[in-house]
Design a protein around this motif. Structure first.
Motif, PDB file in Angstrom:
ATOM      1  N   TRP A  23     -11.880 -22.379 -20.901  1.00  0.00           N
ATOM      2  CA  TRP A  23     -11.577 -21.259 -21.642  1.00  0.00           C
ATOM      3  C   TRP A  23     -12.661 -20.973 -22.868  1.00  0.00           C
ATOM      4  O   TRP A  23     -12.557 -21.405 -24.018  1.00  0.00           O
ATOM      5  N   LYS A  25     -16.997 -19.393 -23.171  1.00  0.00           N
ATOM      6  CA  LYS A  25     -18.499 -19.717 -22.814  1.00  0.00           C
ATOM      7  C   LYS A  25     -19.390 -19.790 -23.931  1.00  0.00           C
ATOM      8  O   LYS A  25     -19.341 -18.861 -24.866  1.00  0.00           O
ATOM      9  N   GLY A 142     -21.518 -17.279 -10.664  1.00  0.00           N
ATOM     10  CA  GLY A 142     -20.381 -16.166  -9.945  1.00  0.00           C
ATOM     11  C   GLY A 142     -19.225 -16.261 -10.841  1.00  0.00           C
ATOM     12  O   GLY A 142     -18.906 -15.148 -11.142  1.00  0.00           O
ATOM     13  N   SER A 143     -18.626 -17.390 -10.929  1.00  0.00           N
ATOM     14  CA  SER A 143     -17.411 -17.420 -11.587  1.00  0.00           C
ATOM     15  C   SER A 143     -17.482 -19.104 -12.109  1.00  0.00           C
ATOM     16  O   SER A 143     -17.406 -19.819 -11.346  1.00  0.00           O
ATOM     17  N   GLY A 144     -16.998 -19.307 -13.405  1.00  0.00           N
ATOM     18  CA  GLY A 144     -17.138 -20.453 -13.774  1.00  0.00           C
ATOM     19  C   GLY A 144     -16.280 -21.580 -13.178  1.00  0.00           C
ATOM     20  O   GLY A 144     -16.777 -22.749 -12.596  1.00  0.00           O
ATOM     21  N   SER A 195      -9.650 -13.175 -17.526  1.00  0.00           N
ATOM     22  CA  SER A 195      -9.888 -14.262 -18.119  1.00  0.00           C
ATOM     23  C   SER A 195     -11.252 -14.200 -18.799  1.00  0.00           C
ATOM     24  O   SER A 195     -11.424 -14.542 -19.851  1.00  0.00           O
ATOM     25  N   ALA A 287      -4.428 -17.565 -16.475  1.00  0.00           N
ATOM     26  CA  ALA A 287      -4.485 -16.293 -17.315  1.00  0.00           C
ATOM     27  C   ALA A 287      -3.649 -15.185 -16.671  1.00  0.00           C
ATOM     28  O   ALA A 287      -4.171 -14.120 -16.069  1.00  0.00           O
TER      29      ALA A 287
HETATM   30  C1  DP6 Z   1      -7.650 -19.729 -17.050  1.00  0.00           C
HETATM   31  O1  DP6 Z   1     -13.417 -19.096 -13.905  1.00  0.00           O
HETATM   32  O2  DP6 Z   1     -12.132 -16.632 -13.745  1.00  0.00           O
HETATM   33  O3  DP6 Z   1      -8.270 -20.224 -14.904  1.00  0.00           O
HETATM   34  O4  DP6 Z   1     -16.181 -17.621 -15.542  1.00  0.00           O
HETATM   35  O5  DP6 Z   1     -15.477 -15.584 -16.549  1.00  0.00           O
HETATM   36  O6  DP6 Z   1     -15.525 -15.896 -14.006  1.00  0.00           O
HETATM   37  P1  DP6 Z   1     -15.409 -16.570 -15.637  1.00  0.00           P
HETATM   38  O7  DP6 Z   1     -13.754 -16.870 -15.556  1.00  0.00           O
HETATM   39  P2  DP6 Z   1     -12.677 -17.837 -14.606  1.00  0.00           P
HETATM   40  O8  DP6 Z   1     -11.877 -18.460 -15.677  1.00  0.00           O
HETATM   41  C2  DP6 Z   1     -10.636 -19.230 -15.356  1.00  0.00           C
HETATM   42  C3  DP6 Z   1      -9.748 -19.499 -16.446  1.00  0.00           C
HETATM   43  C4  DP6 Z   1      -8.613 -20.132 -16.209  1.00  0.00           C
HETATM   44  C5  DP6 Z   1      -8.924 -21.865 -16.399  1.00  0.00           C
HETATM   45  C6  DP6 Z   1      -9.664 -22.654 -15.305  1.00  0.00           C
HETATM   46  O9  DP6 Z   1      -9.707 -22.501 -14.171  1.00  0.00           O
HETATM   47  O10 DP6 Z   1     -10.445 -23.435 -15.896  1.00  0.00           O
END
Ligand code: DP6
Length: 328
Positions: A23, A25, A142-144, A195, A287
Protein backbone atom coordinates in the motif's frame (compact mmCIF):
# COMPACT_ATOMS: atom_id res chain seq x y z
CA UNK A 1 16.52 -11.05 -29.18
CA UNK A 2 14.57 -10.92 -32.37
CA UNK A 3 12.72 -8.36 -34.42
CA UNK A 4 10.91 -10.73 -36.74
CA UNK A 5 7.19 -10.14 -37.17
CA UNK A 6 4.20 -12.22 -36.14
CA UNK A 7 5.82 -13.58 -33.03
CA UNK A 8 3.14 -14.94 -30.75
CA UNK A 9 2.97 -16.41 -27.23
CA UNK A 10 0.25 -17.31 -24.75
CA UNK A 11 0.57 -17.31 -20.96
CA UNK A 12 -1.69 -18.04 -18.02
CA UNK A 13 -1.38 -16.40 -14.59
CA UNK A 14 -3.42 -16.81 -11.41
CA UNK A 15 -4.43 -13.99 -9.15
CA UNK A 16 -3.02 -13.61 -5.65
CA UNK A 17 -4.41 -12.36 -2.37
CA UNK A 18 -2.14 -10.25 -0.19
CA UNK A 19 -1.91 -11.22 3.49
CA UNK A 20 0.62 -8.49 4.20
CA UNK A 21 -0.54 -5.66 1.95
CA UNK A 22 1.33 -3.53 -0.53
CA UNK A 23 0.00 0.00 0.00
CA UNK A 24 2.16 2.85 -1.24
CA UNK A 25 4.79 3.60 -3.84
CA UNK A 26 8.15 5.19 -3.24
CA UNK A 27 8.57 5.54 -7.00
CA UNK A 28 5.30 5.63 -8.96
CA UNK A 29 6.96 5.46 -12.36
CA UNK A 30 8.95 2.30 -11.65
CA UNK A 31 6.42 0.97 -9.10
CA UNK A 32 8.87 0.60 -6.22
CA UNK A 33 6.90 0.11 -2.98
CA UNK A 34 7.64 1.57 0.45
CA UNK A 35 7.31 -1.88 2.01
CA UNK A 36 7.54 -5.54 1.17
CA UNK A 37 4.34 -7.60 0.98
CA UNK A 38 3.33 -11.25 1.11
CA UNK A 39 0.62 -13.09 -0.78
CA UNK A 40 -0.91 -16.44 -1.63
CA UNK A 41 -1.49 -17.26 -5.29
CA UNK A 42 -4.96 -18.82 -5.71
CA UNK A 43 -6.08 -21.68 -7.93
CA UNK A 44 -9.50 -20.31 -8.85
CA UNK A 45 -9.03 -17.07 -10.66
CA UNK A 46 -6.77 -16.63 -13.64
CA UNK A 47 -6.09 -14.66 -16.80
CA UNK A 48 -5.04 -16.22 -20.09
CA UNK A 49 -3.41 -13.83 -22.53
CA UNK A 50 -2.10 -14.18 -26.06
CA UNK A 51 0.22 -11.53 -27.48
CA UNK A 52 1.14 -11.44 -31.17
CA UNK A 53 3.52 -8.85 -32.55
CA UNK A 54 2.54 -8.22 -36.14
CA UNK A 55 3.95 -5.70 -38.58
CA UNK A 56 0.57 -5.46 -40.35
CA UNK A 57 -0.99 -3.80 -37.29
CA UNK A 58 -1.26 -0.01 -37.29
CA UNK A 59 -1.63 0.12 -33.51
CA UNK A 60 -1.81 -2.16 -30.49
CA UNK A 61 -5.19 -3.83 -30.15
CA UNK A 62 -6.75 -5.23 -26.98
CA UNK A 63 -9.59 -7.72 -26.63
CA UNK A 64 -10.71 -8.64 -23.09
CA UNK A 65 -13.30 -11.42 -22.79
CA UNK A 66 -14.08 -10.92 -26.50
CA UNK A 67 -14.75 -7.19 -26.12
CA UNK A 68 -12.57 -4.63 -27.89
CA UNK A 69 -11.09 -2.26 -25.31
CA UNK A 70 -10.06 1.31 -26.17
CA UNK A 71 -10.29 3.17 -22.86
CA UNK A 72 -7.82 3.69 -19.99
CA UNK A 73 -7.11 -0.04 -19.83
CA UNK A 74 -5.90 0.05 -23.43
CA UNK A 75 -3.56 2.93 -22.57
CA UNK A 76 -2.11 0.98 -19.64
CA UNK A 77 -1.53 -2.08 -21.82
CA UNK A 78 -0.08 0.07 -24.60
CA UNK A 79 2.35 1.75 -22.16
CA UNK A 80 3.36 -1.67 -20.91
CA UNK A 81 3.93 -2.97 -24.45
CA UNK A 82 6.12 0.08 -25.10
CA UNK A 83 8.28 -1.05 -22.21
CA UNK A 84 8.54 -4.54 -23.71
CA UNK A 85 9.42 -3.03 -27.12
CA UNK A 86 12.06 -0.87 -25.48
CA UNK A 87 13.60 -3.85 -23.65
CA UNK A 88 13.47 -6.32 -26.56
CA UNK A 89 14.11 -4.05 -29.51
CA UNK A 90 11.00 -5.27 -31.31
CA UNK A 91 9.19 -2.52 -33.20
CA UNK A 92 5.88 -4.09 -34.27
CA UNK A 93 2.50 -3.36 -32.75
CA UNK A 94 0.77 -6.15 -30.87
CA UNK A 95 -2.58 -7.89 -30.82
CA UNK A 96 -3.50 -8.77 -27.22
CA UNK A 97 -6.30 -11.24 -26.59
CA UNK A 98 -7.08 -11.75 -22.93
CA UNK A 99 -9.61 -13.88 -21.06
CA UNK A 100 -10.29 -13.38 -17.39
CA UNK A 101 -11.46 -16.55 -15.72
CA UNK A 102 -12.94 -15.10 -12.61
CA UNK A 103 -16.22 -16.74 -11.55
CA UNK A 104 -19.01 -14.35 -12.46
CA UNK A 105 -18.58 -11.35 -10.27
CA UNK A 106 -16.21 -12.87 -7.75
CA UNK A 107 -15.10 -9.32 -7.17
CA UNK A 108 -11.43 -10.21 -7.12
CA UNK A 109 -8.82 -7.85 -8.41
CA UNK A 110 -7.70 -8.90 -11.88
CA UNK A 111 -4.75 -6.54 -12.38
CA UNK A 112 -2.36 -9.00 -10.70
CA UNK A 113 -3.17 -11.95 -12.97
CA UNK A 114 -3.70 -9.64 -15.97
CA UNK A 115 -0.26 -8.00 -15.88
CA UNK A 116 1.53 -11.21 -14.90
CA UNK A 117 0.04 -12.99 -17.94
CA UNK A 118 0.70 -9.98 -20.18
CA UNK A 119 4.32 -9.69 -19.04
CA UNK A 120 4.95 -13.39 -19.70
CA UNK A 121 3.20 -13.53 -23.08
CA UNK A 122 4.56 -10.20 -24.37
CA UNK A 123 8.15 -10.82 -23.29
CA UNK A 124 8.13 -14.29 -24.84
CA UNK A 125 6.45 -13.09 -28.06
CA UNK A 126 9.02 -10.30 -28.34
CA UNK A 127 11.80 -12.89 -28.33
CA UNK A 128 13.07 -12.19 -24.81
CA UNK A 129 13.61 -15.26 -22.71
CA UNK A 130 13.34 -13.83 -19.20
CA UNK A 131 14.00 -15.80 -16.06
CA UNK A 132 11.35 -15.67 -13.33
CA UNK A 133 13.06 -12.89 -11.44
CA UNK A 134 13.24 -10.62 -14.47
CA UNK A 135 9.69 -11.55 -15.38
CA UNK A 136 8.60 -10.52 -11.88
CA UNK A 137 10.42 -7.20 -12.30
CA UNK A 138 8.70 -6.64 -15.65
CA UNK A 139 5.22 -7.58 -14.35
CA UNK A 140 5.75 -5.13 -11.45
CA UNK A 141 5.89 -2.28 -13.96
CA UNK A 142 2.33 -3.10 -15.10
CA UNK A 143 0.81 -3.44 -11.63
CA UNK A 144 2.72 -3.89 -8.38
CA UNK A 145 0.77 -6.91 -7.16
CA UNK A 146 1.37 -8.65 -10.54
CA UNK A 147 5.02 -9.25 -9.66
CA UNK A 148 3.83 -11.81 -7.06
CA UNK A 149 1.64 -13.78 -9.50
CA UNK A 150 4.70 -15.11 -11.36
CA UNK A 151 5.03 -17.70 -8.59
CA UNK A 152 2.57 -20.15 -7.03
CA UNK A 153 1.83 -20.58 -3.32
CA UNK A 154 3.19 -18.12 -0.77
CA UNK A 155 5.17 -15.30 -2.34
CA UNK A 156 7.07 -12.35 -0.89
CA UNK A 157 7.63 -9.14 -2.83
CA UNK A 158 10.96 -7.81 -1.60
CA UNK A 159 10.59 -4.06 -1.84
CA UNK A 160 14.15 -3.34 -2.94
CA UNK A 161 15.13 0.22 -3.76
CA UNK A 162 15.25 0.41 -7.54
CA UNK A 163 14.16 -1.41 -10.68
CA UNK A 164 16.83 -4.10 -10.37
CA UNK A 165 16.16 -5.30 -6.83
CA UNK A 166 12.38 -4.94 -6.41
CA UNK A 167 10.84 -8.31 -7.27
CA UNK A 168 8.97 -11.25 -5.82
CA UNK A 169 10.40 -14.53 -4.55
CA UNK A 170 8.55 -17.72 -3.63
CA UNK A 171 8.55 -18.87 0.01
CA UNK A 172 10.32 -22.21 -0.38
CA UNK A 173 9.00 -25.30 1.44
CA UNK A 174 6.37 -23.59 3.59
CA UNK A 175 5.33 -25.77 6.51
CA UNK A 176 1.94 -24.10 6.55
CA UNK A 177 0.21 -25.90 3.69
CA UNK A 178 -3.35 -26.46 4.74
CA UNK A 179 -4.98 -23.19 3.83
CA UNK A 180 -8.22 -22.23 2.10
CA UNK A 181 -9.60 -18.85 1.09
CA UNK A 182 -13.36 -18.38 1.01
CA UNK A 183 -13.96 -15.38 -1.25
CA UNK A 184 -17.20 -13.51 -0.51
CA UNK A 185 -18.65 -11.32 -3.22
CA UNK A 186 -20.28 -8.40 -1.56
CA UNK A 187 -20.31 -5.99 -4.46
CA UNK A 188 -19.17 -6.20 -8.07
CA UNK A 189 -19.21 -2.51 -9.00
CA UNK A 190 -16.03 -0.76 -10.02
CA UNK A 191 -14.46 0.80 -6.93
CA UNK A 192 -14.82 4.59 -6.78
CA UNK A 193 -11.19 5.04 -5.68
CA UNK A 194 -8.74 2.71 -7.39
CA UNK A 195 -5.99 1.12 -5.33
CA UNK A 196 -3.54 3.27 -7.29
CA UNK A 197 -5.28 6.51 -6.24
CA UNK A 198 -6.05 5.24 -2.75
CA UNK A 199 -2.46 4.33 -1.90
CA UNK A 200 -1.19 7.60 -3.31
CA UNK A 201 -3.59 9.58 -1.12
CA UNK A 202 -2.67 7.50 1.93
CA UNK A 203 1.05 8.07 1.39
CA UNK A 204 0.72 11.81 0.90
CA UNK A 205 -1.91 12.65 3.54
CA UNK A 206 -2.20 10.03 6.28
CA UNK A 207 -0.16 11.04 9.35
CA UNK A 208 0.11 7.33 10.15
CA UNK A 209 1.88 6.35 6.95
CA UNK A 210 5.41 6.29 8.50
CA UNK A 211 4.07 3.99 11.25
CA UNK A 212 2.60 1.66 8.60
CA UNK A 213 6.03 1.31 7.02
CA UNK A 214 7.51 0.25 10.37
CA UNK A 215 4.64 -2.08 11.24
CA UNK A 216 4.82 -3.93 7.91
CA UNK A 217 8.48 -4.75 8.57
CA UNK A 218 7.54 -6.62 11.74
CA UNK A 219 4.30 -8.10 10.31
CA UNK A 220 6.36 -9.60 7.47
CA UNK A 221 8.83 -11.16 9.88
CA UNK A 222 6.05 -12.56 12.05
CA UNK A 223 4.02 -14.01 9.20
CA UNK A 224 7.07 -15.69 7.68
CA UNK A 225 7.83 -17.30 11.02
CA UNK A 226 4.16 -18.44 11.30
CA UNK A 227 4.43 -19.99 7.81
CA UNK A 228 7.63 -21.79 8.67
CA UNK A 229 6.29 -22.97 12.07
CA UNK A 230 2.94 -24.07 10.59
CA UNK A 231 1.24 -21.79 13.12
CA UNK A 232 -2.14 -21.11 11.55
CA UNK A 233 -3.51 -19.08 14.47
CA UNK A 234 -0.57 -16.68 14.32
CA UNK A 235 -0.73 -16.57 10.51
CA UNK A 236 -4.44 -15.70 10.50
CA UNK A 237 -4.19 -13.12 13.27
CA UNK A 238 -1.34 -11.23 11.56
CA UNK A 239 -3.17 -11.26 8.23
CA UNK A 240 -6.27 -9.80 9.83
CA UNK A 241 -4.38 -7.11 11.77
CA UNK A 242 -2.36 -6.12 8.74
CA UNK A 243 -5.45 -5.65 6.58
CA UNK A 244 -7.10 -3.45 9.23
CA UNK A 245 -3.93 -1.39 9.57
CA UNK A 246 -4.00 -0.78 5.82
CA UNK A 247 -7.63 0.34 5.97
CA UNK A 248 -6.76 2.68 8.86
CA UNK A 249 -4.65 4.56 6.30
CA UNK A 250 -7.74 5.26 4.22
CA UNK A 251 -9.73 6.50 7.23
CA UNK A 252 -6.87 8.78 8.26
CA UNK A 253 -6.27 10.22 4.77
CA UNK A 254 -7.41 13.67 3.68
CA UNK A 255 -10.01 13.53 2.25
CA UNK A 256 -10.75 10.29 4.07
CA UNK A 257 -12.23 7.34 2.23
CA UNK A 258 -13.40 3.85 3.01
CA UNK A 259 -13.57 0.64 0.97
CA UNK A 260 -15.96 -1.15 3.34
CA UNK A 261 -19.72 -1.03 3.15
CA UNK A 262 -22.28 -2.25 5.68
CA UNK A 263 -22.14 -5.81 4.38
CA UNK A 264 -18.36 -5.83 4.65
CA UNK A 265 -18.72 -5.07 8.37
CA UNK A 266 -21.43 -7.72 8.76
CA UNK A 267 -19.18 -10.33 7.12
CA UNK A 268 -16.25 -9.34 9.34
CA UNK A 269 -18.47 -9.70 12.42
CA UNK A 270 -19.68 -13.09 11.22
CA UNK A 271 -16.06 -14.25 10.90
CA UNK A 272 -15.44 -13.15 14.49
CA UNK A 273 -18.62 -14.88 15.64
CA UNK A 274 -17.56 -18.12 13.96
CA UNK A 275 -14.11 -17.83 15.49
CA UNK A 276 -15.49 -17.35 18.99
CA UNK A 277 -17.73 -20.37 18.40
CA UNK A 278 -14.62 -22.47 17.73
CA UNK A 279 -14.59 -22.38 13.90
CA UNK A 280 -11.18 -20.87 13.40
CA UNK A 281 -11.11 -18.25 10.63
CA UNK A 282 -9.82 -14.75 9.91
CA UNK A 283 -10.62 -12.07 7.34
CA UNK A 284 -8.75 -9.87 4.95
CA UNK A 285 -10.08 -7.08 2.72
CA UNK A 286 -8.43 -5.34 -0.25
CA UNK A 287 -9.28 -2.08 -1.98
CA UNK A 288 -12.99 -2.85 -2.21
CA UNK A 289 -15.87 -4.13 -0.08
CA UNK A 290 -15.34 -7.86 -0.67
CA UNK A 291 -14.14 -10.05 2.18
CA UNK A 292 -11.85 -13.07 1.94
CA UNK A 293 -12.04 -15.55 4.78
CA UNK A 294 -8.83 -17.39 5.66
CA UNK A 295 -9.27 -20.89 7.08
CA UNK A 296 -8.09 -24.51 7.02
CA UNK A 297 -9.66 -27.50 5.24
CA UNK A 298 -11.38 -28.79 8.38
CA UNK A 299 -13.57 -25.68 8.64
CA UNK A 300 -14.02 -24.70 5.02
CA UNK A 301 -17.43 -26.37 4.55
CA UNK A 302 -18.91 -24.84 7.69
CA UNK A 303 -17.69 -21.40 6.67
CA UNK A 304 -18.79 -21.70 3.03
CA UNK A 305 -22.23 -22.98 4.13
CA UNK A 306 -22.67 -20.21 6.68
CA UNK A 307 -21.95 -17.50 4.11
CA UNK A 308 -23.95 -19.25 1.38
CA UNK A 309 -27.00 -18.93 3.63
CA UNK A 310 -26.32 -15.23 4.25
CA UNK A 311 -25.23 -14.10 0.77
CA UNK A 312 -26.40 -16.86 -1.57
CA UNK A 313 -24.16 -19.69 -2.81
CA UNK A 314 -23.22 -17.85 -6.02
CA UNK A 315 -21.45 -15.21 -3.90
CA UNK A 316 -19.16 -17.72 -2.18
CA UNK A 317 -16.07 -19.20 -3.88
CA UNK A 318 -13.60 -21.52 -2.21
CA UNK A 319 -9.97 -21.26 -3.39
CA UNK A 320 -6.82 -23.23 -2.63
CA UNK A 321 -3.17 -22.30 -3.14
CA UNK A 322 -2.55 -22.10 -6.89
CA UNK A 323 0.33 -22.37 -9.36
CA UNK A 324 2.72 -19.85 -10.89
CA UNK A 325 2.92 -18.62 -14.45
CA UNK A 326 2.41 -21.11 -17.29
CA UNK A 327 3.11 -20.82 -20.99
CA UNK A 328 0.65 -22.56 -23.29
C1 DP6 B 1 -4.90 -3.67 -1.70
O1 DP6 B 1 -1.14 -3.83 -7.47
O2 DP6 B 1 -3.46 -2.99 -7.97
O3 DP6 B 1 -4.59 -5.34 -3.38
O4 DP6 B 1 0.68 -1.12 -8.45
O5 DP6 B 1 -0.98 0.71 -8.60
O6 DP6 B 1 -1.30 -1.35 -9.98
P1 DP6 B 1 -0.75 -0.75 -8.68
O7 DP6 B 1 -1.61 -1.36 -7.48
P2 DP6 B 1 -2.18 -2.81 -7.23
O8 DP6 B 1 -2.49 -2.70 -5.67
C2 DP6 B 1 -2.86 -3.79 -4.88
C3 DP6 B 1 -3.31 -3.30 -3.55
C4 DP6 B 1 -3.89 -4.35 -2.64
C5 DP6 B 1 -2.82 -4.99 -1.76
C6 DP6 B 1 -1.91 -6.00 -2.41
O9 DP6 B 1 -2.30 -6.69 -3.37
O10 DP6 B 1 -0.78 -6.14 -1.89
Amino acid sequence: MTTSSNNSATALAHTNIALIKYWGKKNADLIIPYTGSLSLTLDQFYTKTQVSFDRQLEQDTLLINEQAVTDKSWQRVHDFLNLVRQQSGITENARVISDNHVPTAAGLASSASAFAALAAAASKASGMDLNERDLSRLARRGSGSACRSIYGGFVEWQRGSDDTDSYAVPIENPNLKDIRIVALTIETHQKPISSRQGMERSVTTSPYYPTWVKVVESDLKEIKSAISQNDFAKFGAISEFNAMRMHALTLSANPDFLYFNGMTLDAMNEVKRLRHAGVECYYTVDAGPNVKVICQTKNVDTIANTFSKILGPEKVTVAKPGPGIKYL
